[in-house]
Scaffold this motif. Structure first.
Motif, mmCIF file in Angstrom:
data_model
loop_
_atom_site.group_PDB
_atom_site.id
_atom_site.type_symbol
_atom_site.label_atom_id
_atom_site.label_comp_id
_atom_site.label_asym_id
_atom_site.label_seq_id
_atom_site.Cartn_x
_atom_site.Cartn_y
_atom_site.Cartn_z
ATOM 1 N N GLY A 368 -4.984 -17.138 -7.501
ATOM 2 C CA GLY A 368 -4.742 -17.808 -6.234
ATOM 3 C C GLY A 368 -5.691 -17.290 -5.178
ATOM 4 N N GLU A 369 -5.484 -17.706 -3.947
ATOM 5 C CA GLU A 369 -6.322 -17.235 -2.851
ATOM 6 C C GLU A 369 -6.092 -15.741 -2.613
ATOM 7 N N ILE A 370 -7.179 -15.012 -2.397
ATOM 8 C CA ILE A 370 -7.059 -13.597 -2.037
ATOM 9 C C ILE A 370 -6.715 -13.545 -0.553
ATOM 10 N N VAL A 371 -5.500 -13.047 -0.231
ATOM 11 C CA VAL A 371 -4.996 -13.138 1.135
ATOM 12 C C VAL A 371 -4.938 -11.792 1.856
ATOM 13 N N ASP A 372 -5.050 -10.674 1.110
ATOM 14 C CA ASP A 372 -4.997 -9.390 1.798
ATOM 15 C C ASP A 372 -5.737 -8.355 0.967
ATOM 16 N N VAL A 373 -6.198 -7.296 1.646
ATOM 17 C CA VAL A 373 -6.908 -6.219 0.975
ATOM 18 C C VAL A 373 -6.549 -4.897 1.650
ATOM 19 N N GLY A 596 -10.144 -17.007 9.513
ATOM 20 C CA GLY A 596 -9.901 -18.211 8.737
ATOM 21 C C GLY A 596 -11.171 -18.902 8.296
ATOM 22 N N SER A 597 -11.286 -20.189 8.604
ATOM 23 C CA SER A 597 -12.434 -20.978 8.169
ATOM 24 C C SER A 597 -13.730 -20.576 8.855
ATOM 25 N N ASP A 598 -13.669 -19.788 9.923
ATOM 26 C CA ASP A 598 -14.883 -19.333 10.610
ATOM 27 C C ASP A 598 -15.413 -18.022 10.044
ATOM 28 N N GLY A 599 -14.729 -17.476 9.042
ATOM 29 C CA GLY A 599 -15.240 -16.295 8.364
ATOM 30 C C GLY A 599 -14.993 -15.000 9.103
ATOM 31 N N LEU A 600 -15.937 -14.066 8.988
ATOM 32 C CA LEU A 600 -15.835 -12.756 9.617
ATOM 33 C C LEU A 600 -16.472 -12.782 10.993
ATOM 34 N N ARG A 626 -15.070 -18.921 2.347
ATOM 35 C CA ARG A 626 -14.244 -20.097 2.109
ATOM 36 C C ARG A 626 -13.098 -20.072 3.138
ATOM 37 N N TYR A 627 -12.397 -18.932 3.217
ATOM 38 C CA TYR A 627 -11.355 -18.793 4.231
ATOM 39 C C TYR A 627 -10.997 -17.317 4.330
ATOM 40 N N ALA A 628 -11.372 -16.667 5.401
ATOM 41 C CA ALA A 628 -11.175 -15.232 5.557
ATOM 42 C C ALA A 628 -9.739 -14.935 5.975
ATOM 43 N N TRP A 629 -9.014 -14.210 5.115
ATOM 44 C CA TRP A 629 -7.602 -13.899 5.371
ATOM 45 C C TRP A 629 -7.383 -12.457 5.833
ATOM 46 N N ALA A 641 -10.906 -10.096 2.276
ATOM 47 C CA ALA A 641 -10.107 -10.989 1.439
ATOM 48 C C ALA A 641 -10.493 -12.400 1.825
ATOM 49 N N ASN A 642 -11.187 -13.094 0.911
ATOM 50 C CA ASN A 642 -11.914 -14.293 1.300
ATOM 51 C C ASN A 642 -11.367 -15.572 0.674
ATOM 52 N N GLY A 643 -10.040 -15.640 0.575
ATOM 53 C CA GLY A 643 -9.404 -16.860 0.106
ATOM 54 C C GLY A 643 -9.873 -17.270 -1.272
ATOM 55 N N ASN A 644 -10.200 -18.548 -1.439
ATOM 56 C CA ASN A 644 -10.620 -19.075 -2.734
ATOM 57 C C ASN A 644 -11.950 -18.513 -3.205
ATOM 58 N N ASP A 645 -12.707 -17.920 -2.307
ATOM 59 C CA ASP A 645 -13.996 -17.357 -2.678
ATOM 60 C C ASP A 645 -13.872 -15.918 -3.144
#
Length: 779
Positions: A368-373, A596-600, A626-629, A641-645
């Protein structure tokens, strides 16, 4: 007259008392040698940083961020199964070796990192053959430590496929044809023959003395390879399809075709092959596997399809396995399982014992999406949206690799690592506690679920502090991690989304009510002492640093709150660019924000009233995400943690050197004559450190000098120190004494084993004397 029998009896009693007392004293005196993870904080806690050098922050033009490594694109292109081991060609990482003895929980056991794009793997004997800017031969006799033994480089063409038969390897190169390589000496492979063919070759299969070569625009060519130095064409089959893969079994050749699906040819006469059967639908086919009386074809868009080929003239579609979000590119079948290369999702293991209804039993790779690190020492702990904890070895940041993972199979939001445990916020399933003392074999040890919705967790000593989006704030006793229980809460003041613990306060970010400050000095009776109200915001995350709390929300950006007076917090500054901020980490004069969608995004926060966004980071964030969480900073690296990427490791050049001690802290109480672990974190360029002990703000003694900066030191605390609660550890950059950090005041308990022994022996002697007198009176 003395009764000798009774005298002997009480002397035996006295001796027993003495031995028992000595035994218990030995246990007592050795207790100080135990290390308890609950006695200290671990590396990378989000704590305040004391920065001694108050120089101007570095110019934003000096802050340079470059990607140094990544993982969990998990771009799996091919897989081969040998016994209970899977060999995976990962485009971005190299060769992964995975134990599949339990198909429901595959575990990585080895890895060979490549320099270039790996899309193919072939296993033969004790060697794996991969395409890594040519052909590389990897010794896999020890699966946990594969290494390169030989290579063959070529020029021109593009690698399409590879096959081994006997002492020869057959390489398919687009627009060139077929190269035949002698691999009898794996350390020195060399070319012995070539079949030139100017076409768009795809794959090859070798059977007996023939190589079957498919071209996606032409059809099938059959090459006689009985003389490897002079291969020549003996037969062909032309048609209007687009074959992409070939498999030969007996007198039949099976093609996977874009237009026609499964296509079966009779090749009993190699000079005149002819079509006998077809079944399937239009779609990209990248692989084909034939086992017993079944053909398995993974379709890029339509899942894996299984055909009954008992009658090759009338192949029958039996069933399929389909996932809308996954593209299948490769398949290998062993026993009752099909192993599917799922491109960016790793390897899926499918139970095909019932061919009409195949079902997933396990997966290796991103689920799944990587949401935390969370980063601790040489490991990064990643959490995906399906509740899988993935432990990644980051000792070499440019080549991270998976140590292991653990699936909770639940929605998840955050992971927090403390001591030997990882705490996972599992939404409506509560809190999960995993034992991670062995990074290669994590397991669940405890859980807590009282019907709430856990969004975030932070841990100090024996307590876990939970932000609950339904019930608010809860404090759990985790001294026994297998049986956590609630000891305190504030559940009538609205929900909480994130939590930050420092000193004796909990800082809560909430959808309703904004920032809340809670006194937790008594865990059984937490008390709200301050609040900063925000009317329209939906706060997602919070980070406390010095006298400020940094909060971010999904609607109105990034805000800095002055909390120097915790009872009356006030706004110091803000920045709103319309982003949907997800996480914050503060390091030196910078705030790193997962947007989010704007990255880091990176902010200069040296002036809290006017945070400055470093605009040149924007292009980087947009192109690499892809989506920075989630975001975590350690050393000179940002872990994203970069979501689907997946998971990104970014090198940051330009951070101010800063040291941060995490252990000991104000809760630490250490005993003399014991070993105690000192932990710290840092950013910037600090290679060597000095560690000293201070008491009452004055130098007490040097602990170690010119120590390699590995963020930990095991200190033998001798008994020549007086007991006091005013001790501090100071760590200094050995090459720049202006950069240092002092720990919180902590306690050292002084105990004298000799003095204690004398006291116990006196007590035992008095007890013995009392027993003697008792018997004397009866005699």
């Amino acid at each position: 007259m003395i009764n000798m029998k009774k005298t002997k009896k009480f002397l035996h009693v006295l001796t027993a008392v003495f031995i028992i007392g000595t035994f218990f004293f030995a246990i007592y005196s050795s207790m100080g040698l135990e290390l308890n993870s609950n006695d200290f904080q671990i590396l990378n806690e989000k704590e305040d940083i004391e920065k001694v050098s108050f120089q101007d922050p570095k110019s934003s033009t000096l802050l340079n961020i470059t990607e140094t490594g990544s993982i969990f694109n998990d771009y799996s292109k091919n897989v081969v199964i040998v016994g209970t081991t899977a060999y995976i060609a990962d485009r971005d990482i190299g060769l992964k070796i995975v134990d599949i003895s339990d198909p429901s929980t595959p575990k990585k056991i080895g890895q060979f990192n490549s320099l270039y794009s790996v899309t193919d793997v072939f296993v033969y004997g004790s060697y794996a053959y991969i395409n890594d800017f040519g052909l590389k031969i990897i010794d896999i006799s020890n699966a946990s430590a594969p290494f390169e033994v030989g290579c063959f480089n070529y020029t021109g063409g593009y690698w399409r496929d590879f096959y081994i038969s006997g002492s020869y390897g057959f390489i398919v190169l687009s627009n060139i044809g077929l190269k035949i390589i002698d691999i009898s000496n794996v350390s020195a492979p060399f070319e012995v023959g070539q079949f030139d063919y100017d076409g768009n070759q795809e794959y090859v299969y070798v059977s007996d003395s023939y190589a079957y070569l498919v071209d996606d625009e032409y059809g099938l060519k059959i090459i006689d390879i009985s003389n490897v130095s002079a291969p020549y064409e003996v037969g062909e089959f032309k048609y209007d399809g687009h074959p992409s893969y070939v498999y030969v079994s007996g007198n039949y050749t099976y093609l996977a075709d874009y237009y026609y699906g499964l296509t079966i040819l009779d090749t009993s006469n190699v000079s005149a092959p002819f079509l006998i059967g077809r079944n399937g639908h239009e779609g990209y086919k990248h692989s084909l596997y034939v086992s017993d009386s079944y053909a398995y074809i993974p379709d890029y868009y339509n899942g894996m399809v299984i055909f009954d080929i008992n009658d090759p003239y009338a192949p029958l579609e039996l069933g399929s396995y389909y996932r809308e979000d996954i593209y299948f590119v490769g398949v290998y079948v062993s026993g009752s399982y099909a192993y599917l290369s799922a491109e960016t999702n790793g390897i899926l293991i499918i139970d095909v014992s019932n061919h009409s209804a195949p079902s997933k039993v396990g997966q290796y790779g991103k689920t799944g999406e990587i949401v935390d690190v969370y980063v601790l020492g040489f490991y990064a702990y990643l959490l995906d949206s399906f509740g899988t904890l993935i432990i990644v070895d980051i000792s070499n940041p440019s080549k991270p690799f998976v140590a292991d993972d653990f699936k909770t199979h639940e929605i998840a939001h955050e992971v927090y690592v403390y001591g030997s445990y990882a705490y996972i916020a599992n939404d409506i399933k509560g809190l999960k506690i995993l034992d991670i003392s062995n990074a290669s074999a994590p397991y669940e040890i405890g859980s807590f679920d009282d019907g709430g919705c856990v969004m975030a967790v932070s841990v100090r000593n024996s307590y876990a502090y939970v932000a609950d989006s339904l019930d608010g704030f809860k404090i759990l006793d985790i001294s026994n991690p297998s049986a956590p229980y609630i000891v305190g809460s504030i559940i009538d003041d609205g929900p909480a989304k994130d939590i930050y613990i420092t000193d004796n306060c909990a800082y809560l970010a909430a959808d309703v009510g904004g920032l809340k400050i809670v006194n937790i000095s008594d865990p059984s009776s937490p008390v709200k002492i301050g609040q900063y109200n925000v009317d329209r915001d939906k706060l997602n995350c919070i980070y406390k640093f010095g006298s400020y709390a940094y909060v971010a929300d999904s609607l109105n950006g990034f805000r800095i709150i002055d909390i120097s007076d915790s009872s009356e917090p006030t706004k110091a500054g803000e920045f709103n660019d319309g982003g949907r901020l997800r996480d914050i980490f503060i390091s030196s004069s910078y705030a790193f924000v997962a947007d989010g969608s704007d990255g880091l995004e990176v902010f200069d926060i040296s002036n809290a009233s006017a945070p400055l966004k470093l605009e040149h980071i924007n292009d980087f964030g947009y192109s690499y995400t892809r989506y920075a969480w989630g975001i975590h900073i350690s050393d000179n690296y940002a872990f994203l943690a970069n979501g689907n990427d997946g998971f990104k490791i970014l090198h940051i050049d330009g951070l101010e050197p800063v040291i941060r001690i995490t252990t000991p802290n104000r809760f630490s109480s250490w005993k003399s004559d014991t070993f105690n672990q000192i932990y710290w974190d840092y950013s910037g360029d600090i290679s060597l450190v000095n560690i000293d002990l201070y008491k009452d703000d004055s130098f007490e003694q040097a602990i170690v000098s010119d120590l390699s900066n590995n963020c930990s030191y095991n200190w033998e605390l001798l008994s020549d120190l007086e007991g006091s609660s005013q001790y501090q550890i100071r760590i200094t950059d050995a090459l720049d004494l202006n950069i240092y950090h002092s720990s919180d005041y902590f306690e050292i308990n002084y105990t004298s084993p000799l003095f204690t022994y004398i006291i116990i022996m006196i007590l035992l002697t008095m007890i013995g004397f009392a027993i003697v007198m008792h018997f004397k009176e009866k005699l």
